[in-house]
Design a protein around this motif. Sequence first.
Motif, short mmCIF file in Angstrom:
data_model
loop_
_atom_site.label_atom_id
_atom_site.label_comp_id
_atom_site.label_asym_id
_atom_site.label_seq_id
_atom_site.Cartn_x
_atom_site.Cartn_y
_atom_site.Cartn_z
N ARG A 419 9.00 6.73 -7.93
CA ARG A 419 10.27 6.49 -8.59
C ARG A 419 11.34 6.23 -7.54
NH1 ARG A 419 9.38 4.27 -11.78
NH2 ARG A 419 11.19 4.58 -13.10
N GLU A 420 12.00 5.11 -7.66
CA GLU A 420 13.05 4.76 -6.70
C GLU A 420 14.10 5.86 -6.66
OE1 GLU A 420 16.44 1.28 -6.08
OE2 GLU A 420 14.79 0.96 -7.49
N GLY A 421 14.51 6.24 -5.46
CA GLY A 421 15.51 7.28 -5.30
C GLY A 421 14.94 8.64 -4.99
N THR A 422 13.60 8.77 -5.02
CA THR A 422 12.97 10.04 -4.67
C THR A 422 12.38 9.96 -3.27
OG1 THR A 422 10.82 9.39 -5.58
CG2 THR A 422 12.38 10.45 -7.09
N PRO A 423 12.30 11.10 -2.56
CA PRO A 423 11.72 11.09 -1.20
C PRO A 423 10.29 10.56 -1.16
CG PRO A 423 12.91 13.13 -1.58
CD PRO A 423 12.86 12.42 -2.90
N ALA A 424 9.49 10.88 -2.16
CA ALA A 424 8.08 10.47 -2.15
C ALA A 424 7.93 8.96 -2.20
CB ALA A 424 7.34 11.11 -3.31
N ALA A 425 8.91 8.28 -2.81
CA ALA A 425 8.82 6.82 -2.93
C ALA A 425 8.90 6.14 -1.57
CB ALA A 425 9.92 6.31 -3.84
N LYS A 426 9.42 6.85 -0.57
CA LYS A 426 9.54 6.29 0.77
C LYS A 426 8.29 6.51 1.61
CE LYS A 426 14.54 7.23 0.77
NZ LYS A 426 15.62 7.98 1.43
N LYS A 427 7.36 7.33 1.11
CA LYS A 427 6.16 7.64 1.87
C LYS A 427 5.14 6.50 1.80
CE LYS A 427 6.51 12.66 1.18
NZ LYS A 427 6.72 13.01 2.58
N LYS A 428 4.53 6.21 2.91
CA LYS A 428 3.46 5.22 2.92
C LYS A 428 2.23 5.81 2.26
CE LYS A 428 0.75 2.26 5.99
NZ LYS A 428 0.44 1.89 7.39
N ASP A 429 1.61 5.06 1.40
CA ASP A 429 0.48 5.55 0.61
C ASP A 429 -0.78 4.78 1.00
OD1 ASP A 429 -1.20 6.62 -1.22
OD2 ASP A 429 -0.24 5.76 -2.98
N ASP A 430 -1.77 5.51 1.52
CA ASP A 430 -3.00 4.83 1.93
C ASP A 430 -4.17 5.11 0.99
OD1 ASP A 430 -3.56 7.44 2.49
OD2 ASP A 430 -3.95 7.16 4.63
N VAL A 431 -3.87 5.60 -0.22
CA VAL A 431 -4.94 5.84 -1.19
C VAL A 431 -5.09 4.59 -2.08
CG1 VAL A 431 -5.82 7.34 -3.01
CG2 VAL A 431 -4.35 8.29 -1.22
N PRO A 432 -6.22 3.90 -2.03
CA PRO A 432 -6.41 2.70 -2.84
C PRO A 432 -6.30 3.00 -4.34
CG PRO A 432 -8.11 2.87 -1.15
CD PRO A 432 -7.38 4.17 -1.16
N GLU A 433 -5.79 2.04 -5.08
CA GLU A 433 -5.59 2.23 -6.52
C GLU A 433 -6.91 2.55 -7.23
OE1 GLU A 433 -3.10 2.67 -9.75
OE2 GLU A 433 -2.60 2.30 -7.65
N GLU A 434 -7.98 1.92 -6.83
CA GLU A 434 -9.27 2.18 -7.46
C GLU A 434 -9.71 3.61 -7.23
OE1 GLU A 434 -12.18 1.63 -9.98
OE2 GLU A 434 -10.63 0.12 -9.55
N VAL A 435 -9.42 4.16 -6.05
CA VAL A 435 -9.76 5.57 -5.75
C VAL A 435 -8.95 6.49 -6.66
CG1 VAL A 435 -9.66 7.39 -4.00
CG2 VAL A 435 -10.46 5.09 -3.38
N LYS A 436 -7.68 6.17 -6.85
CA LYS A 436 -6.83 6.98 -7.73
C LYS A 436 -7.38 7.00 -9.15
CE LYS A 436 -2.57 6.03 -5.14
NZ LYS A 436 -1.24 5.41 -5.19
N LYS A 437 -7.79 5.84 -9.63
CA LYS A 437 -8.32 5.75 -10.99
C LYS A 437 -9.61 6.55 -11.13
CE LYS A 437 -6.31 1.22 -12.04
NZ LYS A 437 -6.58 -0.21 -12.31
N GLN A 438 -10.47 6.50 -10.12
CA GLN A 438 -11.72 7.27 -10.15
C GLN A 438 -11.44 8.76 -10.15
OE1 GLN A 438 -15.00 6.58 -10.49
NE2 GLN A 438 -14.33 4.50 -11.03
N ARG A 439 -10.45 9.18 -9.38
CA ARG A 439 -10.09 10.60 -9.35
C ARG A 439 -9.56 11.06 -10.70
NH1 ARG A 439 -7.23 10.87 -3.30
NH2 ARG A 439 -9.19 10.59 -2.15
N LEU A 440 -8.73 10.21 -11.31
CA LEU A 440 -8.21 10.56 -12.64
C LEU A 440 -9.35 10.66 -13.64
CD1 LEU A 440 -5.63 11.01 -14.36
CD2 LEU A 440 -5.72 8.58 -14.91
N TYR A 441 -10.30 9.74 -13.56
CA TYR A 441 -11.45 9.76 -14.46
C TYR A 441 -12.25 11.06 -14.30
CZ TYR A 441 -15.98 8.51 -16.47
OH TYR A 441 -17.14 8.50 -17.21
N ARG A 442 -12.48 11.46 -13.07
CA ARG A 442 -13.25 12.68 -12.81
C ARG A 442 -12.49 13.92 -13.26
NH1 ARG A 442 -13.86 11.79 -6.64
NH2 ARG A 442 -14.49 14.00 -6.65
N LEU A 443 -11.20 13.93 -13.02
CA LEU A 443 -10.38 15.07 -13.46
C LEU A 443 -10.37 15.17 -14.97
CD1 LEU A 443 -8.37 17.38 -12.97
CD2 LEU A 443 -6.55 15.66 -12.87
#
Length: 525
Positions: A419-443
């Motif tokens: 979300r624009e305006g939050t500190p986390a939005a400025k962090k570089k993210d190296d987790v691929p989108e497909e990995v995120k989706k797989q993690r959500l599926y497993r959770l």
Amino acid sequence: MNEKQLLEQAQINPVQSTDNISEQENVERIKKMSSDEMITKYFQTSYQPPDLKKARKRRREEVQFHYDFTIPEDMQEIGRGKKFLIRTYGCQMNEHDTEVMAGILTEMGYESTTETNEADLILLNTCAIRENAENKVFGEIGHLKPLKVEKPDLILGVCGCMSQEESVVDRIMKKHQHIDLVFGTHNIHRLPHLVKDAMFGKAQVVEVWSKEGDIIENLPKVRNGKIKAWVNIMYGCDKFCTYCIVPMTRGKERSRRPEDIIQEVRGLAAQGYQEITLLGQNVNAYGKDFEDLDYQFGDLMDDIHKIDIPRVRFTTSHPRDFDDHLIEVLSKGGNLLDHIHLPVQSGSNEVLKRMNRKYTREDYLELVRKIREAIPNATLTTDIIVGFPNETEEQFEETMTLVEEVGFEAAYTFIYSPREGTPAAKKKDDVPEEVKKQRLYRLNALVNKQSAASMKSYEGKTVKVLVEGESKKDPNVLAGYTEKSKLVNFVGPKSAIGKIVDVKITETKTWSLNGVMVENMVEVK
């Protein structure tokens, strides 16, 4: 209120004085102006844009309480013969804000409608938590443009948390000129004035305050039904989790006075409501901002425990503010239900630190232990974010093991959304989108498994169900919720709606239960 304060509240730029210009000179100057220039100079409703940097600063100003809300006399009949529609996105707080806006519009003479084509006023009450919610709103804004062309007098408005973001307001003003009205979360009580400006103005009306927030009591409400009710006990949040925009859109934590809350709850009990949910962005931080009173959330729950209303819930709580006194009060049972929603967000200490949650995995598990010791049959549900910037596989597995250890019976799970305006939005993210989706599926697979197992334990048992109405899938089937917030579908007489009845469970599913109603209804005074 002096002239300067009135101008600031109305947020209208004063026109430069022309006292020293002769009448003839003024006429000649106006003749040379194009129509667009005239509208811009004399009719454009100006605004102080939302400022997330300003909203992020926490001034310790005294919270002002206002008990003098009224509908201006010239606006009390302005909606007569007209209809309004409010579309609500996001959390229970937004739903409650919608009830307030509906109450204000009703007192202005408007009638509610669910049909878009019938509406003379449409408000989109928005959520800023996730990008998907924002996309839905802009999609709806686009869909409404042809209707505005067809009905030029239709007033279209955007309000809620999205309106507190500079980028959103700028986008609306530049690309969506058919939107007449934009206002934020701190000035809902200004709705009559804003509607009037939108009706008679020549341009967009934008009024968004980036202030810390006051508390406006005595606002009218049109509640959704006569069975369950939201009761807002506090506003805002001071936690500043790095992924969350809420502290900037909703302001600092500020609690309603206990006497006002208790009066509202007693009124709901007298009207026959069967269940209330106490609301706050961080509900169990209630009272910590009082400077003249030693009275916190546990004290409020203890007082409401004594009121004759069958069911009391609360949401959403923060683990840091879930103290021993609150646990002690909840253990008394009665109308204080033992379903506790306790967002954990992650099971990894490293991720929790980057989220600025300010508790550890061990702290959370110790809190769960205390709750289970005091309330052995407590049902716990939670919120979890996967794919937070730079989350490793090992850190995700720590979330999975925590979910298993606690035994959550349900969870709201999300892929991290910057979300624009939050500190986390400025962090570089190296987790691929497909990995995120797989993690959500497993959770989700794990949560579903635990939910199904918990539901299985209800087979053959008789539970108390607050009947809310007909099932969405079958009007011949009634639906309601148990004390532990389990959805139950069963066949029964329509006279059971609004009552608490005994239902014997005959079939269990992952997220719901089926049953048959036991003949004797539970009498609720």
